[in-house]
Design a protein around this motif. Structure first.
Motif, PDB file in Angstrom:
ATOM      1  N   LEU A 271       0.830  -1.209   0.000  1.00 34.02           N
ATOM      2  CA  LEU A 271       0.000   0.000   0.000  1.00 34.02           C
ATOM      3  C   LEU A 271       0.861   1.254   0.000  1.00 34.02           C
ATOM      4  O   LEU A 271       0.564   2.221  -0.709  1.00 34.02           O
ATOM      5  CB  LEU A 271      -0.900   0.019   1.237  1.00 34.02           C
TER       6      LEU A 271
ATOM      7  N   GLU B  32       2.224   1.718  -3.541  1.00 40.05           N
ATOM      8  CA  GLU B  32       1.162   2.104  -4.473  1.00 40.05           C
ATOM      9  C   GLU B  32       0.733   3.555  -4.256  1.00 40.05           C
ATOM     10  O   GLU B  32       0.660   4.348  -5.201  1.00 40.05           O
ATOM     11  CB  GLU B  32      -0.043   1.166  -4.302  1.00 40.05           C
ATOM     12  N   LYS B  33       0.462   3.910  -2.989  1.00 44.73           N
ATOM     13  CA  LYS B  33      -0.060   5.250  -2.690  1.00 44.73           C
ATOM     14  C   LYS B  33       1.011   6.332  -2.885  1.00 44.73           C
ATOM     15  O   LYS B  33       0.714   7.428  -3.349  1.00 44.73           O
ATOM     16  CB  LYS B  33      -0.592   5.309  -1.260  1.00 44.73           C
TER      17      LYS B  33
ATOM     18  N   GLU C 259       1.098   7.116  -6.523  1.00 43.82           N
ATOM     19  CA  GLU C 259      -0.040   7.969  -6.893  1.00 43.82           C
ATOM     20  C   GLU C 259       0.177   9.412  -6.440  1.00 43.82           C
ATOM     21  O   GLU C 259      -0.301  10.350  -7.073  1.00 43.82           O
ATOM     22  CB  GLU C 259      -1.321   7.475  -6.216  1.00 43.82           C
ATOM     23  N   LEU C 260       0.863   9.577  -5.306  1.00 42.90           N
ATOM     24  CA  LEU C 260       1.045  10.916  -4.748  1.00 42.90           C
ATOM     25  C   LEU C 260       2.348  11.553  -5.209  1.00 42.90           C
ATOM     26  O   LEU C 260       2.790  12.562  -4.673  1.00 42.90           O
ATOM     27  CB  LEU C 260       0.948  10.862  -3.225  1.00 42.90           C
TER      28      LEU C 260
ATOM     29  N   GLU D  98       2.483  -0.489 -11.960  1.00 43.13           N
ATOM     30  CA  GLU D  98       1.031  -0.544 -12.144  1.00 43.13           C
ATOM     31  C   GLU D  98       0.372   0.753 -11.664  1.00 43.13           C
ATOM     32  O   GLU D  98      -0.535   1.287 -12.313  1.00 43.13           O
ATOM     33  CB  GLU D  98       0.472  -1.746 -11.369  1.00 43.13           C
TER      34      GLU D  98
ATOM     35  N   ARG E  56      -1.759   4.277  11.250  1.00 45.52           N
ATOM     36  CA  ARG E  56      -0.948   3.175  10.736  1.00 45.52           C
ATOM     37  C   ARG E  56       0.111   3.750   9.798  1.00 45.52           C
ATOM     38  O   ARG E  56      -0.056   4.843   9.249  1.00 45.52           O
ATOM     39  CB  ARG E  56      -1.834   2.191   9.965  1.00 45.52           C
TER      40      ARG E  56
ATOM     41  N   GLU F  53       0.998   3.126   6.750  1.00 45.25           N
ATOM     42  CA  GLU F  53       0.602   3.464   5.377  1.00 45.25           C
ATOM     43  C   GLU F  53      -0.283   4.715   5.351  1.00 45.25           C
ATOM     44  O   GLU F  53      -0.215   5.510   4.416  1.00 45.25           O
ATOM     45  CB  GLU F  53      -0.071   2.282   4.677  1.00 45.25           C
ATOM     46  N   THR F  54      -1.108   4.913   6.393  1.00 45.44           N
ATOM     47  CA  THR F  54      -1.930   6.120   6.463  1.00 45.44           C
ATOM     48  C   THR F  54      -1.035   7.341   6.656  1.00 45.44           C
ATOM     49  O   THR F  54      -1.228   8.379   6.008  1.00 45.44           O
ATOM     50  CB  THR F  54      -2.930   6.020   7.633  1.00 45.44           C
TER      51      THR F  54
ATOM     52  N   VAL G 271       0.565   8.344   3.329  1.00 45.70           N
ATOM     53  CA  VAL G 271      -0.357   9.075   2.455  1.00 45.70           C
ATOM     54  C   VAL G 271      -0.564  10.491   2.994  1.00 45.70           C
ATOM     55  O   VAL G 271      -0.572  11.466   2.239  1.00 45.70           O
ATOM     56  CB  VAL G 271      -1.717   8.340   2.340  1.00 45.70           C
TER      57      VAL G 271
END
Lengths: 258, 258
Positions: free
Chosen positions: B95, B98-99, B102-103, B132, B234, B236-237, B240
């Motif tokens: 995660l 991936e995130k 995206e960011l 991806e 967490r 991953e949070t 982001v």
């Protein structure tokens, strides 16, 4: 000790003279996963009575009994924002619920739009994800999860709120993928705080809103279209990003060091 | 048409006179998953030559050939931030990659700390997740993923950068769970833009940094400890959230509508 002791949500009254009896998965978690025994500390909260430090007074094969020791945090209001979102495939919806809970959302409203994946939404499963996230992140409340509704019903509800009490209706920030929105942070920092109502955030489905859906949102007087940058964000990323922008600029990330 | 056509990363040269031959999983994806045939449009990018609209000129059982039609986007610099993170269990690391892609992160640096889950990190798997995510979000580049290193080596590297070129070293924002950091957005908005170097963000492991690790970070002159609100996020949070705060306040979310 109380900092690192497990934290569990219960729906019974918490007070000095209450013995709390946990069974099922909660007893299993404390006894078999965390391997706690008589005398060990567990923190409990119920969304109403603050957070309590308790001690295990008895364990049996099926249950764990806990005696409250002291209230370690009073119940304080947690007036978080509302997140309106279209369910997404695979783990996306679970992630939205987990992360929105961590980021302090008070109400989660799943909606079905034209391009929304229509697989059955298991609200009970989402509720248990929200409980687990609240236990982990230290919240004193669990966010409310609405039953899913159609976009038409959602818009009717939002419109009714705006019509009956225009001055108390909070802003509705719409994540707009068409490029027509204002930069998210500018839009949030620019809102004049006239209403006591927490804001709502709207995240569309993976396939985007249809043109008529976007137009319908824009007819609401308190809608503010916001832009989330030059890359296309997945729905769950967009949810984390708008809630972060709000909490960091106007929400409770600023209240710690006033 | 070109807006909704699939977007695929290749590592071959893209120019008008190049025929691109895809095999393996990419051919399978275009032919069997997307069910594309001769004449259908596909967008390609390679991190160097911009984005190209192409058409399928031939499909066989094992390969798909594509002919470039025109360059639809020139290659532009994508000078994103660096994310330094401790791998987390289960899907957390995937995660984060991936995130962060995206960011707009340009470089991802996994580090092993005292409390980091030591399971083997599959860098190739992380690279394919980044590819991806870049295909899906519209980036023209793939972030670099460093080989994992120990916290000691990481700190030595950061220190060397600061020593050799103190004026060009970018800020290092450290997500600090001890409550000692400044509110994240204030800290980022308060940084004076003196260096050309993109900032770095440091996210600790699920178990937190040890006291001596935190102290070692704080010895770097360009470290800024930031606070991410009253709830425990967490890993991953947190990743982001810090990247969102940066892109929204100082990064490329503001460049669209200057």
């Amino acid at each position: 000790m109380s900092k690192t002791s497990p934290r569990v949500y219960v729906d019974t009254v918490l007070s000095l003279d209450a013995t709390i009896n946990l069974d099922g998965s909660q007893a299993h978690y404390l006894r078999d996963v965390m391997r706690l025994r008589e005398g060990d500390a567990v923190r409990l909260f119920n969304g109403r009575d603050g957070e309590w430090q308790t001690r295990i007074s008895a364990t049996t094969r099926r249950a764990v009994d806990l005696e409250p020791v002291e209230r370690t945090r009073p119940q304080t209001p947690e007036p978080g924002p509302r997140l309106i979102f279209a369910p997404v495939k695979k783990t996306g919806t679970s992630l939205i619920v987990e992360k929105a809970t961590e980021l302090g959302a008070a109400r989660l409203s799943p909606m079905f739009t034209t391009y929304t994946d229509k697989s059955r939404l298991k609200i009970e499963r989402l509720q248990s994800i929200a409980v687990e996230a609240a236990e982990q992140c230290g919240r004193l409340t669990i966010p409310t999860i609405d039953d899913p509704c159609s976009l038409t019903d959602l818009l009717a509800g939002l419109q009714a709120e705006t019509m009956t009490a225009p001055s108390s209706a909070g802003p509705i920030f719409l994540a707009d993928e068409t490029g027509a929105g204002a930069p998210a942070l500018d839009a949030m920092q620019g809102i004049t705080e006239t209403s006591q109502t927490a804001p709502a955030f709207v995240i569309g489905p993976q396939g985007g809103f249809s043109k008529s859906e976007l137009a319908a949102f824009r007819q609401l007087s308190n809608v503010v279209a916001v832009d989330l940058g030059p890359r296309i964000l997945r729905a769950e990323t967009a949810a984390v990003s708008v809630l972060t922008c709000w909490q960091a600029s106007r929400g409770d990330w600023r209240e710690l060091n006033p």
